[in-house]
Design a protein around this motif. Structure first.
Motif, PDB file in Angstrom:
ATOM      1  N   THR A   1      92.125  11.712 -46.514  1.00 45.05           N
ATOM      2  CA  THR A   1      92.209  12.434 -45.232  1.00 45.05           C
ATOM      3  C   THR A   1      91.368  11.748 -44.167  1.00 45.05           C
TER       4      THR A   1
ATOM      5  N   LYS B   1      92.903  10.327 -40.730  1.00 40.80           N
ATOM      6  CA  LYS B   1      92.362  10.792 -39.454  1.00 40.80           C
ATOM      7  C   LYS B   1      91.895   9.619 -38.601  1.00 40.80           C
TER       8      LYS B   1
ATOM      9  N   ARG C   1      99.382  26.556 -47.693  1.00 43.30           N
ATOM     10  CA  ARG C   1      99.186  25.852 -46.420  1.00 43.30           C
ATOM     11  C   ARG C   1     100.508  25.601 -45.689  1.00 43.30           C
TER      12      ARG C   1
ATOM     13  N   ASP D   1      94.939  17.182 -44.049  1.00 46.17           N
ATOM     14  CA  ASP D   1      94.151  18.139 -44.830  1.00 46.17           C
ATOM     15  C   ASP D   1      94.285  17.793 -46.306  1.00 46.17           C
TER      16      ASP D   1
ATOM     17  N   GLU E   1      89.321  13.608 -50.033  1.00 48.60           N
ATOM     18  CA  GLU E   1      88.480  13.403 -48.850  1.00 48.60           C
ATOM     19  C   GLU E   1      88.641  11.988 -48.306  1.00 48.60           C
TER      20      GLU E   1
ATOM     21  N   TYR F   1     103.350  20.560 -40.862  1.00 54.31           N
ATOM     22  CA  TYR F   1     103.153  19.484 -41.837  1.00 54.31           C
ATOM     23  C   TYR F   1     104.438  18.676 -41.992  1.00 54.31           C
TER      24      TYR F   1
END
Length: 443
Positions: free
Chosen positions: A13, A17, A35, A24, A10, A42
């Motif tokens: 990412t 961002k 994914r 992700d 987390e 990606y």
């Protein structure tokens, strides 16, 4: 981001961002495979080395089977550098040791994305070279070259005399030809004269012709280049080398469109457009009395400055792709492109010989290349200018990457007259990120 620690995933990412990237996180290799199988967009996978069920090496192998273009960065803990080396052998693009600083992660990501863009340029632009990024055989998309395109478009349809200035190997003859072949004179001859390679007597004869017996060795009449260029264009390359006597005769052609052949009293009328080129400082030559001021002002109706290659490094991938295609065909080779390290070397080098030197290097590399892509071993620049070969310097990978990034930033700033906003845009990073790097590298 693949790590069995959800909090780390987390954090990473959210950081990415905040820098403008789509990111992700998943907690295991199986979810990562799912994914990237569904979403081909990606570009990078950042994975922990030690994970349950599927470790980093296994995940790396599966990713490369699905999409070999994806770059994989492996995260390792201190004391497990050997694991990182193992991952690099299996195709990982880089590694980062835990715990890492936020700036370190962003640096690694941005470096790989920069290399992806360079690597992709050759393949992406090869098919577009004949359309979007060329004017005749002048190739480039940098602001300085686009300005040259604009000038050529405006002056080609006129009768103005042109003076082209630039270092040796920057493409002055290509610009002259582009002007001629986009003008109303394009059905007539483009005649080139290299003023630096002839003595005063020979140059005068070459330009204006001579009659039999005009001087020792003149065994027959000779038609000069100005008569051959009648209704067309004459290109006087390295005009700064001509003597004052020949300058006087050239001035008369510019003023009255007439001259006499050597050894003749008969005036000859011509309709010729003159494009001159020089790598010398003609204004300085005028001040020193080496070049006539009246001739300079006659030639200097429109002046075009050609930038050296070191000031337009963003054009190097385009030019490299162009020369690759030419010398593949010439030498019956099928080299597909350039490795990422090679493109990095090409864009970081200063190119004292400019485009001419670049073409020579690419031709040599095509001939010597034993793989499907040109590698640093095929390019002598690294060994000759840096005194070593990549991977044998004894420096850590991170230090080599930082040195490369610093040089890319410097080159891009120089190419854009130190405009930081434009530099950040070209490098596709934020202005804040650029300022951080300027401080970090003391640029």
């Amino acid at each position: 981001m693949v790590d069995d620690d959800p909090a780390l995933g987390e954090m990473c990412t959210e950081l990415l961002k905040s820098k403008g990237y789509a990111a992700d996180a998943v907690t295991n290799g199986a979810d990562a495979i799912e994914r990237i199988s569904k979403d081909p967009e990606y570009a990078i996978v950042l994975t922990d080395f030690v994970m349950p069920e599927m470790d980093g090496i296994q995940l790396l192998s599966k990713i490369k089977q699905i999409n070999s273009a994806i770059d994989v960065i492996v995260m390792t803990s201190y004391g497990t550098v050997s694991s990182a080396v193992e991952a690099m052998k299996h195709g990982a693009s880089d590694y980062i040791t835990k715990p890492f600083k936020r700036d370190e992660l962003v640096l690694v990501i941005e470096k790989i994305l920069q290399m992806q863009r360079l690597e992709g340029e050759v393949d992406r632009l090869r098919s577009e070279l004949g359309e979007k990024y060329t004017f005749g055989n002048i190739i480039g998309e940098s602001p300085k070259i686009k300005k040259i395109y604009d000038i050529i478009s405006h002056v080609s349809g006129t009768e103005a005399n042109i003076l082209i200035q630039g270092e040796t190997g920057t493409g002055k003859e290509l610009v002259a030809k582009a002007i001629h072949y986009n003008s109303a004179r394009n059905n007539h001859r483009f005649v080139k004269v290299d003023c630096s390679s002839l003595t005063e007597t020979l140059l005068e004869s070459e330009l204006f012709g001579h009659e039999k017996g005009a001087f020792t060795g003149a065994t027959k009449d000779r038609v000069g280049r100005f008569r051959k260029a009648d209704h067309g264009t004459i290109f006087l390359d390295e005009i700064g080398n001509i003597s004052l006597a020949v300058q006087a005769k050239l001035l008369r052609v510019l003023q009255d469109s007439e001259f006499e052949a050597v050894g003749s009293d008969e005036s000859i009328k011509v309709d010729v457009r003159i494009i001159a080129a020089t790598n010398a400082d003609l204004e300085g030559c005028v001040e020193k009395g080496l070049f006539r001021s009246d001739l300079f002002y006659r030639l200097n109706v429109i002046r075009i400055f050609l930038p050296p290659l070191r000031e337009r490094t963003e054009d190097i991938p385009l030019l490299a792709a162009h020369f690759l295609a030419i010398h593949n065909k010439k030498n019956r080779k099928t080299v597909e492109g350039f490795s990422r390290d090679t493109l990095n070397i090409l864009t970081s080098y200063a190119w004292p010989g400019n485009i001419r030197e670049l073409e020579n290097v690419i031709e040599r590399a095509v001939i010597l290349c034993k793989k499907n892509r040109i590698t640093p071993e095929d390019v002598p620049l690294y060994q000759e200018k840096m005194g070593t070969r990549p991977g044998l310097s004894g420096k850590p990978l991170q230090e080599l990457l930082e040195q490369t990034e610093r040089q890319i930033i410097i080159n891009t700033l120089e190419a854009n007259d130190a405009d930081k906003e434009k530099t950040a845009k070209i490098l596709k990073i934020s202005r804040a990120s650029l300022y951080n790097k300027l401080n970090k590298y003391k640029i």
